[in-house]
Scaffold this active site. Structure first.
Site, PDB file in Angstrom:
ATOM      1  N   SER A 147      40.634  46.149  49.852  1.00  0.00           N
ATOM      2  CA  SER A 147      39.567  45.421  50.537  1.00  0.00           C
ATOM      3  C   SER A 147      40.203  44.556  51.612  1.00  0.00           C
ATOM      4  CB  SER A 147      38.825  44.531  49.525  1.00  0.00           C
ATOM      5  OG  SER A 147      38.002  43.570  50.161  1.00  0.00           O
ATOM      6  N   TYR A 164      38.761  39.008  42.255  1.00  0.00           N
ATOM      7  CA  TYR A 164      38.631  40.164  43.141  1.00  0.00           C
ATOM      8  C   TYR A 164      39.795  40.211  44.128  1.00  0.00           C
ATOM      9  CZ  TYR A 164      36.252  43.458  46.327  1.00  0.00           C
ATOM     10  OH  TYR A 164      35.927  44.536  47.110  1.00  0.00           O
TER      11      TYR A 164
END
Length: 282
Positions: A147, A164
């Protein structure tokens, strides 16, 4: 790998979002697809979409698997071998991911561990399970989804985003290190790390469900806005990813926002977590 026709691809998180789009585009090219997810209903929809797009004779199989569970991932691998009557695969997309566990300091540990377990554990278990099958093929390509939060560890200076981000940094670093390992020990296998920006998917609502939370109408509206107001949708993102694989790019930034943010963080790493940096992003 300039064409995917006749290849066998494994896609995790195939029930929705980029996983569904990857599976559909691969199947449309005549690539046999084995996909997993924890949501059986969503997989059923994806399979129908893939079969509608695919040429006759293309195999599309679905499998229930929690990617954070190594035993479940091993069972998924065994099911793929049987369902596709093969001893190898050509493409593995470790795509599954969820959000959550924002604060390491104040939030519940269970949410943190669940997010890290899916986003990092899914890539680790997926690679452990399927890398030998890539090595067994005449050529293979491993594609791990990180990401923009794999190189910029926040959603802004006023919002913690630890689980995350930590997982996505791990995915990025693992894939980069694996490229050297593969070059030395399995040079016919390539590895790419995918770093998407804001993609129009249902990840916000799906992440809450993955943590066992109820999605209220108000939250659903916000989640829909996140999906609908994204610069690009899942289909566009999947196209960029597959183009990157065809071109053998090991570093696949998805979306103009990802490319812009990558340049911004590289040019000002010391201030990347300050308010002033956020203002430069517009």
């Amino acid at each position: 790998m300039e064409t995917f026709t006749g290849r066998i691809a494994v896609v995790t998180g195939g029930g929705d979002g980029m996983g569904r789009a990857l599976a559909r585009q691969l199947a449309a090219e005549g690539c046999h697809v084995a996909m997993c997810d924890i949501n059986e209903d969503a997989l059923t929809v994806t399979k129908a979409v893939c079969e509608e797009a695919a040429p006759t004779g293309t195999r599309v199989t679905t499998h229930i698997c929690d990617v954070s569970d190594e035993a479940a991932m091993t069972a998924f691998r065994d099911e793929v071998l049987e369902a596709h009557a093969t001893d190898h695969v050509h493409l593995v997309f470790n795509n599954a991911g969820i959000g959550g566990g924002g604060s390491f300091v104040t939030e519940d540990r269970a949410a943190w561990d669940r997010t890290f377990g899916v986003c990092w554990g899914g890539v680790y278990h997926g690679t452990r399970a399927f890398l030998p099958l890539l090595i067994a093929a005449e050529e293979g390509h491993l594609v791990n989804t990180s990401s923009v939060n794999g190189f910029w560890a926040c959603l802004g200076p006023d919002r913690p985003h630890t689980a995350y981000s930590a997982a996505k940094f791990a995915v990025k670093g693992f894939t980069e290190a694996l490229r050297v390992d593969l070059r030395l020990n399995a040079p016919h296998v390539q590895a790419s790390v995918v770093m998407p920006g804001h993609i129009g998917t249902n990840i916000a609502a799906n992440s809450m469900r993955a943590h066992g939370a109820e999605v209220s109408p108000e939250i659903a509206e916000l989640a829909d806005a996140f999906r609908d107001n994204a610069p690009i949708d899942a289909e566009q993102a999947a196209t960029e990813i597959l183009d990157g694989v065809r071109e053998n790019r090991w570093r696949i930034l998805v979306g103009d926002d990802a490319r812009f943010l990558d340049e911004a963080v590289r040019s000002a790493p010391e201030t990347a977590y300050e308010q002033a940096f956020l203002r430069t992003l517009g």
